[in-house]
Design an enzyme around this catalytic site. Structure first.
Site, PDB file in Angstrom:
ATOM      1  N   ARG A 250      -5.035  -0.844   4.833  1.00  0.00           N
ATOM      2  CA  ARG A 250      -5.262  -1.240   3.435  1.00  0.00           C
ATOM      3  C   ARG A 250      -6.762  -1.299   3.125  1.00  0.00           C
ATOM      4  O   ARG A 250      -7.191  -0.949   2.036  1.00  0.00           O
ATOM      5  CB  ARG A 250      -4.581  -2.586   3.161  1.00  0.00           C
TER       6      ARG A 250
ATOM      7  N   ARG B 273      -2.213 -15.751   5.072  1.00  0.00           N
ATOM      8  CA  ARG B 273      -1.749 -16.150   3.735  1.00  0.00           C
ATOM      9  C   ARG B 273      -0.235 -16.119   3.569  1.00  0.00           C
ATOM     10  O   ARG B 273       0.472 -15.374   4.238  1.00  0.00           O
ATOM     11  CB  ARG B 273      -2.447 -15.338   2.653  1.00  0.00           C
TER      12      ARG B 273
ATOM     13  N   LYS C 197      -7.925 -11.982  -5.662  1.00  0.00           N
ATOM     14  CA  LYS C 197      -7.597 -11.562  -7.029  1.00  0.00           C
ATOM     15  C   LYS C 197      -6.336 -12.268  -7.541  1.00  0.00           C
ATOM     16  O   LYS C 197      -6.307 -12.769  -8.653  1.00  0.00           O
ATOM     17  CB  LYS C 197      -7.372 -10.039  -7.088  1.00  0.00           C
TER      18      LYS C 197
ATOM     19  N   ARG D 132      -6.547   1.429  -8.987  1.00  0.00           N
ATOM     20  CA  ARG D 132      -6.977   1.477  -7.592  1.00  0.00           C
ATOM     21  C   ARG D 132      -7.548   2.836  -7.219  1.00  0.00           C
ATOM     22  O   ARG D 132      -7.898   3.047  -6.054  1.00  0.00           O
ATOM     23  CB  ARG D 132      -5.775   1.203  -6.696  1.00  0.00           C
TER      24      ARG D 132
ATOM     25  N   ARG E  85       3.978 -11.679   3.265  1.00  0.00           N
ATOM     26  CA  ARG E  85       4.178 -10.268   2.963  1.00  0.00           C
ATOM     27  C   ARG E  85       4.229  -9.444   4.242  1.00  0.00           C
ATOM     28  O   ARG E  85       3.408  -9.654   5.131  1.00  0.00           O
ATOM     29  CB  ARG E  85       3.023  -9.766   2.087  1.00  0.00           C
TER      30      ARG E  85
HETATM   31  P1  AMP Z   1      -1.278  -5.635  -3.605  1.00  0.00           P
HETATM   32  O1  AMP Z   1      -0.262  -6.713  -3.757  1.00  0.00           O
HETATM   33  O2  AMP Z   1      -2.090  -5.429  -4.851  1.00  0.00           O
HETATM   34  O3  AMP Z   1      -2.125  -5.786  -2.371  1.00  0.00           O
HETATM   35  O4  AMP Z   1      -0.459  -4.275  -3.422  1.00  0.00           O
HETATM   36  C1  AMP Z   1       0.430  -4.095  -2.319  1.00  0.00           C
HETATM   37  C2  AMP Z   1       0.686  -2.611  -2.095  1.00  0.00           C
HETATM   38  O5  AMP Z   1       1.294  -2.046  -3.264  1.00  0.00           O
HETATM   39  C3  AMP Z   1      -0.553  -1.766  -1.863  1.00  0.00           C
HETATM   40  O6  AMP Z   1      -0.989  -1.789  -0.500  1.00  0.00           O
HETATM   41  C4  AMP Z   1      -0.040  -0.387  -2.282  1.00  0.00           C
HETATM   42  O7  AMP Z   1       0.797   0.171  -1.301  1.00  0.00           O
HETATM   43  C5  AMP Z   1       0.816  -0.727  -3.501  1.00  0.00           C
HETATM   44  N1  AMP Z   1       0.035  -0.745  -4.765  1.00  0.00           N
HETATM   45  C6  AMP Z   1      -0.168  -1.802  -5.600  1.00  0.00           C
HETATM   46  N2  AMP Z   1      -0.903  -1.457  -6.659  1.00  0.00           N
HETATM   47  C7  AMP Z   1      -1.191  -0.138  -6.497  1.00  0.00           C
HETATM   48  C8  AMP Z   1      -1.925   0.815  -7.255  1.00  0.00           C
HETATM   49  N3  AMP Z   1      -2.536   0.470  -8.396  1.00  0.00           N
HETATM   50  N4  AMP Z   1      -2.010   2.080  -6.776  1.00  0.00           N
HETATM   51  C9  AMP Z   1      -1.394   2.454  -5.624  1.00  0.00           C
HETATM   52  N5  AMP Z   1      -0.689   1.605  -4.859  1.00  0.00           N
HETATM   53  C10 AMP Z   1      -0.575   0.318  -5.282  1.00  0.00           C
END
Ligand code: AMP
Length: 217
Positions: free
Chosen positions: A171, A126, A13, A87, A160
């Site tokens: 996750r 990554r 994404k 989410r 990360r």
């Molecule tokens: P991402 O970079 O989108 O994979 O997000 C990294 C982490 O941020 C996720 O594993 C969650 O802990 C938190 N996070 C990001 N977006 C959301 C969301 N919309 N709802 C809840 N947690 C989020």
């Protein structure tokens, strides 16, 4: 044009959102990036979400809805790509309410589908440019010129902390249990399109662009 990119962690994404941002001048709204920026700044919000993110769990809906509402009102009419939000079903419902309030519509919801078995490998390899955020992968997508970011030329890269294999499993569980239920929500509205996220990055981009061009048409 406003679009929503859905799919499990590691589906691509962020990579696709960055490309759309460069090519079409749309704004990428990545809630993960917003939270990482809060953490880097050492803000109270950053401190509050740190342990949850590192455990691979989802931050509460209230926090996330407030965070994104703030950004959506600041767009000034620019098209956006939502990446990582919504989410959960409550987040999707709250998004509808806030978009309606601001007179904004989502044109396309695009799901990137990837087999779970491929995701751990994708995520564990990554890394991204510390300066501009461009994404790379140890095996599938290295910078073209010897350790320099293709986009900004920086030689500083980061990984990360939640991309560790142990956290990836949590996750993926969060994705299947809490996020996948929003797919029928958008399917019912007739706006959901699926793209094979297992394909080559450029092929995925072409498929996403085809959907966007049809939508404009
Ligand atoms: P991402 O970079 O989108 O994979 O997000 C990294 C982490 O941020 C996720 O594993 C969650 O802990 C938190 N996070 C990001 N977006 C959301 C969301 N919309 N709802 C809840 N947690 C989020």
């Amino acid at each position: 044009m406003n679009i929503l990119l859905l799919g499990p962690p590691g589906a691509g994404k962020g990579t696709q959102a960055k490309r759309l941002e460069e090519r079409y001048g749309m704004v990428q709204l990545s809630t993960g990036d917003m939270l990482r920026a809060e953490r880097a700044a050492g803000s109270p919000l950053g401190k509050q979400v740190q342990a949850i993110m590192d455990a691979g769990k989802l931050v509460s809906d209230d926090i996330m809805i407030a965070l994104i509402a703030n950004r959506i009102t600041q767009l000034g009419g620019k098209g956006f790509i939502l990446d990582g939000f919504p989410r959960t079903v409550p987040q999707a419902e709250a998004l509808d309410v806030m978009l309606e309030k601001n007179g904004i519509a989502i044109d396309q919801v695009i799901e990137l589908t990837v087999d779970d078995s491929a995701l751990v490998d994708r995520i564990a390899g990554r890394f991204s440019c510390k300066n501009c955020g461009a994404s790379y992968h140890d095996r599938h997508n290295l910078p073209k010129h010897n350790g320099q970011c293709d986009v900004c030329g920086s030689t500083d890269f980061v990984r990360r902390p939640d991309d560790k294999a142990e956290t990836v499993a949590a996750r993926l569980t969060a994705y299947h249990e809490q996020t996948a239920p929003i797919l029928p929500y958008y399917a019912k509205k007739g706006v959901l399109r699926s793209v094979d996220g297992m394909a080559d990055i450029d092929v995925v981009t072409t498929q996403v662009e085809t959907i966007l061009n049809k939508s404009k048409g």
